[in-house]
Scaffold this motif. Structure first.
Motif, short mmCIF file in Angstrom:
data_model
loop_
_atom_site.label_atom_id
_atom_site.label_comp_id
_atom_site.label_asym_id
_atom_site.label_seq_id
_atom_site.Cartn_x
_atom_site.Cartn_y
_atom_site.Cartn_z
N LEU A 152 0.96 -1.29 -0.05
CA LEU A 152 -0.01 0.17 -0.20
C LEU A 152 0.90 1.22 -0.08
O LEU A 152 0.46 2.24 -0.81
N PRO A 153 2.01 1.37 0.83
CA PRO A 153 2.80 2.63 0.66
C PRO A 153 3.26 2.61 -0.72
O PRO A 153 3.52 3.95 -1.06
N TRP A 154 3.88 1.55 -1.44
CA TRP A 154 4.35 1.71 -2.63
C TRP A 154 3.46 2.36 -3.72
O TRP A 154 3.39 3.28 -4.55
N ILE A 155 2.03 1.95 -3.42
CA ILE A 155 0.97 2.39 -4.45
C ILE A 155 0.76 3.90 -4.22
O ILE A 155 0.41 4.67 -5.15
N ASP A 156 0.75 4.27 -2.85
CA ASP A 156 0.57 5.66 -2.65
C ASP A 156 1.75 6.51 -3.26
O ASP A 156 1.53 7.64 -3.73
N GLU A 157 2.88 6.02 -3.25
CA GLU A 157 4.13 6.50 -3.61
C GLU A 157 4.10 6.67 -5.16
O GLU A 157 4.18 7.86 -5.63
N LEU A 158 3.50 5.77 -5.81
CA LEU A 158 3.65 5.92 -7.35
C LEU A 158 2.26 6.79 -7.84
O LEU A 158 2.50 7.83 -8.80
N LEU A 159 1.06 6.72 -7.03
CA LEU A 159 0.18 7.56 -7.44
C LEU A 159 0.59 9.23 -7.00
O LEU A 159 0.33 10.01 -7.92
N SER A 160 1.37 9.48 -5.98
CA SER A 160 1.94 10.71 -5.40
C SER A 160 2.87 11.44 -6.67
O SER A 160 2.69 12.26 -6.99
#
Length: 240
Positions: free
Chosen positions: A41-49
């Motif tokens: 989930l943190p990686w998903i947030d990073e890519l979206l950001s």
């Protein structure tokens, strides 16, 4: 133009990729083992950001549905279900072997081989192999010619295969390859593993053909119905 998030945790690798229109793909990919649940989930947030995009602006979420590690496949599907439900997005289910095949045909080694017919063979544990045969025309994505099968390495059908790729090569060696006549290292890729960019490649093709689906229809792809041996079966195989 499409916006697709792709993820896979079917192996020891946690892999996330994001495709936003014609921009270069963004990804996170690392061998983290059981820590996938902590970083996904943190990686998903990073890519979206990084892409200045929010979840609700995506067109779909693509996920590797296996076959693969039971816990890893279930985790990726559960995360996809949660995100897609919250953002009201369709999902795209991608088989792990199809993703590896899509990646393989883009490699220099495969291109140099000139192969058209090949087999993806992945270590399925318990002395078995997940495998399928593919055909490549030279453009686009390869076409899977068989169902994904589960068998002992000796029973993998390599008749007509000009190239073999996947983790089963390193695990089983000649036990797997004995039926492939005159093979050399130039006809093998034992290092390739599933990557979310392979999931993306397949997802874009499925999206173009309208093959996205409602999140409530998303299910893991189980090839093996039996995931544990009895004590007697383990003793017979010499595992006890």
């Amino acid at each position: 133009m499409t916006k697709i998030l792709a993820l896979d945790t079917s192996t020891a690798w946690c892999s996330v990729a994001l495709s936003i229109d014609d921009q270069p793909n963004l990804y996170r990919h690392d061998k983290v083992g059981s820590a996938s649940s902590q970083v996904l989930l943190p990686w998903i947030d990073e890519l979206l950001s990084e892409s200045h995009c929010s979840l609700d602006l995506l067109d779909a979420i693509a996920v590797g549905v296996g076959p693969g590690a039971f816990t890893g496949v279930r985790m990726a599907i559960a995360v996809t279900q949660g995100l897609a439900t919250a953002a009201k997005l369709p999902v795209i289910a991608v088989a792990s072997l199809d993703a590896v095949a899509a990646q393989l045909v883009l490699t220099k080694k495969f291109a140099a081989s000139g192969a058209k017919n090949f087999v993806i063979a992945l270590d399925a544990r318990m002395n078995e192999v997940y495998w399928a045969s593919y055909q490549y025309s030279g453009t686009g994505l390869p076409m899977r010619m068989t169902d994904i099968a589960l068998s002992s390495p000796e029973l993998v059908d390599l008749a007509g295969a000009q190239f073999v790729a996947g983790s089963a090569i390193a695990e089983f060696g000649e036990k797997l390859l004995s039926s492939m006549a005159n093979h050399t290292d130039n006809d093998l890729d034992s290092d390739i593993s599933i990557h979310a960019e392979g999931i993306l490649l397949c997802a874009h093709q499925q999206w173009a053909h309208g093959l996205q689906q409602d999140v409530h229809l998303l299910e893991p792809l189980y090839i093996r119905n039996k995931v544990a041996l009895t004590t007697a079966e383990r003793e017979k195989l010499g595992h006890v």
